[in-house]
Scaffold this motif. Structure first.
Motif, PDB file in Angstrom:
ATOM      1  N   ASN A  65     -20.924-101.603   7.304  1.00  0.00           N
ATOM      2  CA  ASN A  65     -20.200-102.859   7.415  1.00  0.00           C
ATOM      3  C   ASN A  65     -19.399-103.010   6.131  1.00  0.00           C
ATOM      4  OD1 ASN A  65     -19.273-105.360   8.173  1.00  0.00           O
ATOM      5  ND2 ASN A  65     -21.176-106.446   7.679  1.00  0.00           N
ATOM      6  N   LYS A  74     -24.360-102.778   4.233  1.00  0.00           N
ATOM      7  CA  LYS A  74     -23.100-103.311   3.714  1.00  0.00           C
ATOM      8  C   LYS A  74     -22.476-102.353   2.719  1.00  0.00           C
ATOM      9  CE  LYS A  74     -24.032-104.753  -0.749  1.00  0.00           C
ATOM     10  NZ  LYS A  74     -23.196-104.660  -1.975  1.00  0.00           N
ATOM     11  N   PRO A 124     -20.173-109.760  10.832  1.00  0.00           N
ATOM     12  CA  PRO A 124     -21.043-110.802  10.267  1.00  0.00           C
ATOM     13  C   PRO A 124     -22.159-110.184   9.438  1.00  0.00           C
ATOM     14  CG  PRO A 124     -20.548-111.260  12.576  1.00  0.00           C
ATOM     15  CD  PRO A 124     -20.011-109.890  12.297  1.00  0.00           C
ATOM     16  N   ILE A 125     -22.651-110.934   8.474  1.00  0.00           N
ATOM     17  CA  ILE A 125     -23.642-110.374   7.556  1.00  0.00           C
ATOM     18  C   ILE A 125     -24.970-110.082   8.244  1.00  0.00           C
ATOM     19  CG2 ILE A 125     -22.571-111.457   5.553  1.00  0.00           C
ATOM     20  CD1 ILE A 125     -24.734-113.581   5.593  1.00  0.00           C
ATOM     21  N   ASP A 126     -25.172-110.623   9.458  1.00  0.00           N
ATOM     22  CA  ASP A 126     -26.406-110.326  10.193  1.00  0.00           C
ATOM     23  C   ASP A 126     -26.205-109.220  11.226  1.00  0.00           C
ATOM     24  OD1 ASP A 126     -24.806-111.663  11.973  1.00  0.00           O
ATOM     25  OD2 ASP A 126     -26.273-113.207  12.507  1.00  0.00           O
ATOM     26  N   SER A 127     -25.163-108.378  11.026  1.00  0.00           N
ATOM     27  CA  SER A 127     -24.858-107.330  11.998  1.00  0.00           C
ATOM     28  C   SER A 127     -25.915-106.234  12.039  1.00  0.00           C
ATOM     29  CB  SER A 127     -23.509-106.689  11.660  1.00  0.00           C
ATOM     30  OG  SER A 127     -23.588-105.966  10.427  1.00  0.00           O
ATOM     31  N   GLY A 128     -26.718-106.138  10.988  1.00  0.00           N
ATOM     32  CA  GLY A 128     -27.716-105.086  10.940  1.00  0.00           C
ATOM     33  C   GLY A 128     -27.215-103.806  10.305  1.00  0.00           C
ATOM     34  N   HIS A 148     -25.231-111.545  -0.049  1.00  0.00           N
ATOM     35  CA  HIS A 148     -25.298-110.401   0.860  1.00  0.00           C
ATOM     36  C   HIS A 148     -24.395-109.278   0.372  1.00  0.00           C
ATOM     37  CE1 HIS A 148     -25.346-108.044   4.574  1.00  0.00           C
ATOM     38  NE2 HIS A 148     -24.027-107.996   4.481  1.00  0.00           N
TER      39      HIS A 148
END
Length: 836
Positions: free
Chosen positions: A78, A40, A33-37, A533
Motif C-alpha cells: 500500500n 504500508k 485505506p490504512i485498514d487495507s491489510g 500508520h
C-alpha cells in the motif's frame, strides 16, 4: 526491414494516450485505506520550489522515487507517493519581483506549469494529497505550531546579532550562511546586524538530535557526519575569571581546564560586552577594536574566519585566575567570535597551537603545565597538546593525570561557585524571523499595555494580505499595510500592532510530509492515527545540499510533535537517500547558473520514458551525472528496439496465455536463465542497493540476448509459452523505468484493464533454479596476477577447481620448470597459485 517500419516506436503517440487514460482515473496512484491489510510503504521525494519550471536535475530526483513507488505497488504494498509545493519563501518572491508579477500569481502559475510537466513525464503522484504551503489551509497550521511551541518555551524573541543578506533584504539562519555568503546568492556577502528576532529553541533538542543519528542506519554516513559536525558537541568546563578592580566576571568555556595554570592571558571577542564597556571610556582602545572588527568582517567575506591573520590589542586591564589568584592581561583578539561559546577564551600558549601563535606574535609568556605521562627525560617542544600527560607547575594539582585533573578542577570550581562542568553545542537556536512578504505571518501581537500577546487559535489563520507593494528596503513590507498591522489586542481590547516579520520558509518544509497523510483536515494539522500508520517515511529522497538545513529542522519538528502527543515516532524517515547532482558545462544544473535543460525539450524529441530512463541510466543515483544529450537519444533507440521485439512476437505470445512453461532445454533454457538472473538483480537493487544504472544495463543485455536469437524465435524453436514469459516479464521489468512503454506493450500482450494493468501487475519472482548457471567462470592467478580464465561446473569443490586450474594449458606453460608452493582456492570465486 518492412517489419521494423510497421512497428515503429512513436512515443509522441503512445505517451499522450496513456497520460489521458491515467488522468481519467484519479484513484490510480492513490493509497488504499490504512485498514487495507497491505503492508504500508511511504516513498517521498523532497517537494520543489515553484519559482520556475522543472529541469533535468529535478527529473533525476523524481524519476528515482517514481521508479521505487511503481516497484513497490507491483510488490503488493500500500504505497503513499504524494507531491506538493514549497511555495513560500525568497526564491519565489525574488522571481516574482524580477518578472513584475505578484508572488501568489507567479507561484500558482509555476505550480500549474510544473504539474503539467510532472503529468507529461508520467510521474505517479497521488494529487488528492497535494499540499501547497502558501495556501491559508496549510500555513494556518504553521501558526498553530508556533503558538504551541511558544506555550512550551520553545519560541522566544530577543535582540541579537543576526546574519543579514543585502540581496535578499532579510535575516538568514546560521545554517543558511555558506562560507560567509548567502545560500541563495553565492556572491553576496552576509553582514551581521543587531535585530529583534524570533527564535525556535532547537538547542533544547541538541543532544537528542545528536544521539538519534546513531540509530539512523538507513541514512548516508555523509549526511549523518555533516549533522554531527553541525551540532558540534563539546564537553568541558565553564570558569569565571574576575576582573581586577571591576565588578564584571568573564566566563570562559574550555575543554582543557587541566591547563588553566598555564593561562597567561584572557582574550575577548571585539563585541564582547566587557570590551564595549572598556572601549567606551578609552578612545584609543575603541579605534583598535574597530580595526579588529573590520578584519573579522573581511575574514567573513573570504568565507574562512578560521584562517584569519591573528591580531590583538591589550586592554590595560587584568583578569584574575580563580584557581591561582594570578593576574593575567585581558586582550581583545580578532579570531575570537562573539557568537561562538562565551565570546571569551583563556589563552594557554604552552598547550594550544592557536594560542601559541598569538603569544609568540605579541611576546606573551608561554608556560608549561603538562608533562608527558611516561616521564621522558627530554621535554617535548611547545605547544604540547596531548591530553595524555601529568600536571606540573599547577600547585596542589601537580602529578594528576590530565583527565583526572579535569574532574578534580571541575569539582573545585563548583564548590567555590566560580564554575561548573558544561556541555556546549555548535548549533545555535533557529532564527525564523524574515523581513519579507512572501511567507507565513507570525501570529503574535504587540500590545501597548500587555506586551507580546499570542493570537488566539480561533483567530487563525492570520492571513497574508494580497496585492501589496513589495520593496526590499525599510524592513518588512507588511509593516506598511495599516489594515494588517493595526489590530485590537485580544487580551485587553486596546490598540495593538501585529508582528510584521514572516516565518522562514524552512518552517513550511519541516512538517509537510505529515500533512500529506491527511491533507484536507480542517480541524487539525493531521489525524494522529492516520499519520502514525504511515510514519516513519520508508524512503525519503533529496539532494545532499539539504543535509543540514531541512533535514535537521524536520528532525527537530518531529520531536516537538512527539512531545505534543501528536505522534510517537522520533525520526521522520527510516531511510534517506541523497541523489547526485546533474552537471552541465562543469556546474550543477540550476536556474541561477543558466545551464538548465528543460525536460519539455527532451520529451518532445525523445519521449518521457527515454528522458527519465536516461536520468537513471547515465550514472549511479548517488553520483553526479554529467549531462549528455546523446545519451537520451541512445536510450530512446534502445526503447525502440524493445518495442519492436515485443510487437513482432506479441501475437504468438498472446496465444500462449495461460499455457504453462514445461521444463526448458537448449535455447529456451539459456534465455530463461538470462531472464531470471535479470529479475534477481533488479529485485535485489530495489531492496536497497539502488544500482538503477546497472539495472537498465541488465535489461538492455536481456533484450540483446533475445534479439540475438531472432532467427530461432522466428523459426518457432522457442515454444510460445516460453516466448510469452520472456516478453511479459521484460515488460514488467521495464515498468518502473519506462511506464508509458510498459503500459502500451502490456496491453498489446493482452494484459489490459482492471487488476491486469501493468501498474498493479505482480512483480515477477526470480526462479533460483533457472537463474543458476550450469557453469561459472573462474579467474586463475599466479602470484596474485591474472593468468587464465576457466569454466567449471557450478558448485565445483575446491579439489575440482584446483585440478582444473593445474590442467589448463596456459597455466601449465606459465609454471613450467617452477615449483607450485601453495594453491589457494576460494570456492566459486578464484584459484591462486603461489609459484617459486
Amino acid at each position: 526491414m518492412a517489419e521494423e517500419k510497421e512497428h515503429r516506436y512513436d512515443p509522441a503517440a503512445i505517451e499522450p494516450k496513456w497520460q489521458q487514460r491515467w488522468a481519467a482515473d484519479p484513484k490510480l496512484y492513490a493509497a488504499d485505506p490504512i485498514d487495507s491489510g497491505k503492508p504500508k510503504y511511504y516513498v517521498l521525494e523532497m517537494l520543489p520550489y515553484p519559482s520556475g519550471q522543472l529541469h533535468m536535475g529535478h527529473v533525476r530526483n523524481y524519476a528515482i522515487g517514481d521508479a521505487l513507488a511503481r516497484h513497490m505497488w507491483m510488490r503488493g504494498y500500500n504505497v503513499l507517493h504524494p507531491m506538493g509545493w514549497d511555495a513560500f519563501g525568497l526564491p519565489a518572491e525574488n522571481a516574482a519581483l524580477k518578472n513584475n508579477t505578484p508572488p501568489r500569481e507567479w507561484t500558482l502559475s509555476n505550480i500549474a506549469g510544473m504539474k503539467r510537466q510532472f503529468g507529461r513525464l508520467g510521474m505517479g503522484f497521488d494529487w488528492a494529497t497535494e499540499v501547497t504551503t502558501c495556501f491559508p489551509e496549510y500555513y494556518r497550521w504553521n501558526q498553530w505550531f508556533f503558538l504551541r511551541m511558544y506555550e512550551r518555551g520553545l519560541v522566544y524573541r530577543k535582540k541579537s546579532k543576526v546574519n543579514w543578506c543585502p540581496e535578499c533584504a532579510t535575516v538568514l539562519a546560521n545554517e543558511q550562511v555558506i562560507d560567509g555568503r548567502c545560500w541563495r546568492h553565492e556572491d553576496t556577502i552576509v553582514e551581521l546586524r543587531d535585530l529583534e528576532q524570533w527564535f525556535f529553541r532547537i538547542t533544547a533538542y541538541a543532544q537528542e538530535l545528536l544521539d538519534g543519528l546513531d540509530k539512523l542506519d538507513g541514512w548516508p554516513e555523509k549526511v549523518r557526519t555533516m549533522q554531527r559536525n553541525w551540532i558540534g558537541r563539546s564537553e568541558g568546563t565553564e570558569v569565571d575569571f574576575g576582573v581586577e578592580g571591576r565588578p564584571e566576571k568573564i566566563r570562559v568555556f574550555t575543554t582543557r581546564v587541566d591547563t588553566i595554570f598555564g593561562a597567561t592571558s584572557v582574550q575577548l571577542a571585539p563585541e564582547h560586552p566587557l570590551v564595549v564597556v572598556l572601549a567606551a571610556n578609552d578612545s584609543g582602545l575603541q579605534t583598535q577594536v574597530e580595526k579588529l572588527l573590520e578584519e573579522q568582517k573581511i575574514a567573513r567575506e573570504s568565507g574562512d574566519v578560521g584562517a584569519i591573520e591573528k591580531h590583538g590589542v591589550p586592554t590595560g586591564h587584568f583578569a584574575i585566575n580563580p584557581y591561582s589568584g594570578e593576574l593575567v592581561p585581558i586582550w581583545v583578539a580578532n579570531y575570537v567570535l562573539s557568537e561562538y561559546g562565551t565570546g571569551a577564551i583563556m589563552s594557554v600558549p604552552g598547550h594550544d597551537e592557536r594560542d601559541f601563535e598569538f603569544a609568540t606574535k605579541y611576546a606573551i609568556p608561554v608556560r608549561r603545565v603538562i608533562a608527558p605521562a611516561d616521564g621522558a627525560a627530554e621535554e617535548p617542544e611547545l605547544p604540547f597538546t596531548l591530553e595524555d600527560g601529568v600536571l606540573i607547575n599547577s600547585g596542589e594539582f601537580n602529578g594528576l593525570r590530565c583527565l583526572q585533573a579535569q574532574k578534580k578542577l571541575q569539582e573545585v570550581a563548583a564548590c567555590g561557585g566560580f564554575g561548573e562542568a558544561a556541555i556546549t553545542f555548535r548549533i545555535k537556536d533557529w532564527g525564523v524571523s524574515r523581513q519579507r512578504y512572501w511567507g507565513t505571518p507570525i501570529p503574535m501581537i504587540h500590545c501597548q499595555r500587555d506586551g507580546i500577546v499570542p493570537v488566539p487559535d480561533d483567530q487563525l489563520p492570520v492571513l497574508l494580505p494580497d496585492n501589496i507593494d513589495i520593496t526590499q528596503t525599510g524592513g518588512s513590507p507588511l509593516a506598511r499595510v495599516p489594515n494588517f498591522v493595526n489590530v485590537t489586542c485580544p487580551k485587553c481590547g486596546g490598540p495593538a500592532k501585529r508582528e510584521t516579520d514572516t516565518m522562514d520558509t524552512f518552517v513550511d518544509s519541516s512538517w509537510y510530509f505529515y500533512r500529506y497523510t491527511d491533507a484536507r483536515n480542517a480541524k487539525a494539522p493531521f489525524d494522529s492515527a492516520i499519520a502514525q500508520h504511515w510514519f516513519p517515511i520508508d524512503q525519503y529522497i533529496g539532494g545532499v545540499e539539504h543535509a543540514i538545513l531541512h533535514l535537521i529542522y524536520s528532525r527537530f519538528w518531529t520531536r516537538v510533535m512527539r512531545d505534543l502527543g501528536m505522534i510517537t515516532n522520533d525520526e521522520p524517515a527510516t531511510r534517506q537517500f541523497s541523489q547526485g547532482m546533474v552537471i552541465k558545462d562543469g556546474h550543477k544544473m540550476s536556474k541561477s547558473k543558466g545551464n538548465v535543460v528543460s525536460p519539455d525539450d527532451m520529451v518532445a524529441r525523445f519521449g518521457a520514458d527515454a528522458t527519465r530512463m536516461y536520468a537513471l541510466f547515465a550514472a549511479p543515483p548517488d553520483r553526479d551525472l554529467d549531462w549528455q544529450e546523446d545519451g537520451v537519444a541512445g536510450v530512446s533507440r534502445f526503447l525502440a528496439r524493445a518495442y519492436r521485439l515485443v510487437m513482432k512476437y506479441s501475437e504468438t505470445a498472446r496465444t500462449a496465455n495461460g499455457v504453462a512453461v514445461r521444463a526448458p532445454t537448449g535455447l529456451s533454457l539459456k534465455l530463461l536463465r538470462k531472464l531470471h538472473q535479470t529479475i534477481a538483480k533488479i529485485t535485489l537493487d530495489f531492496e536497497g542497493r539502488w544500482h538503477f544504472n546497472t539495472d537498465v544495463a541488465a535489461i538492455m543485455e536481456l533484450v540483446n540476448e533475445i534479439q540475438a536469437a531472432d532467427a530461432q524465435l522466428a523459426a518457432g524453436e522457442v515454444p510460445a509459452p516460453v516466448l510469452r514469459e520472456l516478453l511479459t516479464t521484460l515488460v514488467l521489468l521495464l515498468a518502473p523505468f519506462a511506464p508509458y512503454l510498459a503500459a502500451e506493450l502490456w496491453e498489446e500482450l493482452g494484459g489490459q484493464g482492471g487488476q491486469g494493468a501493468v501498474l498493479r501487475a505482480p512483480w515477477p519472482p526470480s526462479n533460483p533454479d533457472l537463474a543458476r548457471e550450469d557453469e561459472i567462470e573462474i579467474p586463475v592467478q599466479i602470484n596474485g596476477k591474472l593468468a587464465s580464465l576457466l569454466r567449471v561446473p557450478a558448485g565445483s569443490s575446491p579439489a575440482v577447481m584446483e585440478a582444473a586450474a593445474l590442467a589448463d594449458g596456459r597455466i601449465q606453460a606459465r609454471i613450467a620448470g617452477k615449483t607450485v608452493a601453495k594453491v589457494i582456492v576460494v570456492p566459486g570465486k578464484t584459484v591462486n597459485l603461489v609459484v617459486k
